[in-house]
Design an enzyme around this catalytic site. Structure first.
Site, PDB file in Angstrom:
ATOM      1  N   SER A  40       5.965  -1.959  -1.802  1.00  0.00           N
ATOM      2  CA  SER A  40       5.916  -3.014  -2.836  1.00  0.00           C
ATOM      3  C   SER A  40       4.898  -2.701  -3.936  1.00  0.00           C
ATOM      4  O   SER A  40       3.875  -3.379  -4.051  1.00  0.00           O
ATOM      5  CB  SER A  40       5.696  -4.412  -2.234  1.00  0.00           C
ATOM      6  N   SER A  72       2.589   4.905   0.847  1.00  0.00           N
ATOM      7  CA  SER A  72       3.232   5.467   2.034  1.00  0.00           C
ATOM      8  C   SER A  72       2.162   6.156   2.882  1.00  0.00           C
ATOM      9  O   SER A  72       1.326   6.898   2.351  1.00  0.00           O
ATOM     10  CB  SER A  72       4.290   6.493   1.597  1.00  0.00           C
ATOM     11  N   GLY A  73       2.156   5.882   4.156  1.00  0.00           N
ATOM     12  CA  GLY A  73       1.173   6.495   5.046  1.00  0.00           C
ATOM     13  C   GLY A  73      -0.170   5.780   5.070  1.00  0.00           C
ATOM     14  O   GLY A  73      -1.091   6.196   5.773  1.00  0.00           O
ATOM     15  N   ALA A  74      -0.284   4.687   4.323  1.00  0.00           N
ATOM     16  CA  ALA A  74      -1.574   3.973   4.292  1.00  0.00           C
ATOM     17  C   ALA A  74      -1.850   3.288   5.631  1.00  0.00           C
ATOM     18  O   ALA A  74      -3.016   3.101   6.012  1.00  0.00           O
ATOM     19  CB  ALA A  74      -1.600   2.959   3.157  1.00  0.00           C
ATOM     20  N   GLY A  83       0.838  -1.204   0.000  1.00  0.00           N
ATOM     21  CA  GLY A  83       0.000   0.000   0.000  1.00  0.00           C
ATOM     22  C   GLY A  83       0.866   1.244   0.000  1.00  0.00           C
ATOM     23  O   GLY A  83       2.082   1.170   0.222  1.00  0.00           O
TER      24      GLY A  83
END
Ligand code: ADP
Length: 176
Positions: free
Chosen positions: A87, A15-17, A13
């Site tokens: 990823s 960044s920051g998810a 997911g």
């Protein structure tokens, strides 16, 4: 309970998810259930195993394959491995799925808008002004998984709710 059974819980997911936040909650929960746990955090791996790699597709794929390889070694020794790296590329995630038998992919879904609002590490601001290049979701691709075992929607759920969904799936799959 399946105490001896290792597996790889593969988060993907933006960044920051919420990958790191949910990993830590799950680590506590899995430890309570008597599992051995290792978190392979994207940022930490880049500091250690993958120092010097950049953010081209090629470098990202090398980084992800390294994480996948370490996860495989640990999981086959009974460890519950949680990987928390963006990823972004589907093909390399699917490659790891094929290499690692006990593989549970979790799509940590969060709208780009919400990730920008959170801007946990202040990186979106820099990506949006162009100070950081090749930033996933802004100036670099993110390919959603097509058939993940679990999807959590972190713009709609609390971290505890997201973690609970994942635990439920692990129970269904007989890992816990
Ligand atoms: P990542 O590891 O994916 O880069 P972080 O875990 O560092 O993301 O940051 C996610 C942020 O979103 C945290 O501030 C966290 O408290 C918040 N958040 C809100 N709802 C959720 C949720 N359901 N799951 C995970 N994080 C959430």
């Amino acid at each position: 309970m399946n105490q001896e059974k290792g597996f790889t819980l593969w988060f993907t997911g933006l960044s920051g998810a919420g990958k790191s936040t949910i990993s830590k909650i799950l680590e506590d929960e899995l430890l309570k259930r008597g599992k051995k746990v290792e978190i392979l955090d994207g940022d930490e791996v880049r500091e250690n195993l993958s120092k010097g790699l950049g953010f081209s597709k090629e470098d990202r794929d090398i980084n992800i394959k390294r994480i996948g390889y370490v996860a495989k070694l640990l999981a086959r020794n009974g460890v519950a491995v949680i990987t928390a790296a963006i990823s972004p590329y589907r093909q390399v995630r699917d490659h790891i799925r094929n290499e690692n038998k006990e593989f549970v992919e979790v799509y940590v879904n969060c709208s780009l808008y919400q990730c920008i609002q959170r801007d946990v590490k202040g990186l979106y601001k820099k990506a949006l002004t162009g100070e950081i290049k090749q930033f996933t979701g802004v100036s670099d691709p993110y390919e959603e998984p097509l058939n993940p075992e679990v999807v959590v929607e972190t713009h709609l759920e609390t971290p505890q709710q997201s973690a609970a969904k994942i635990i439920e799936k692990l129970e269904q799959l007989n890992y816990l």
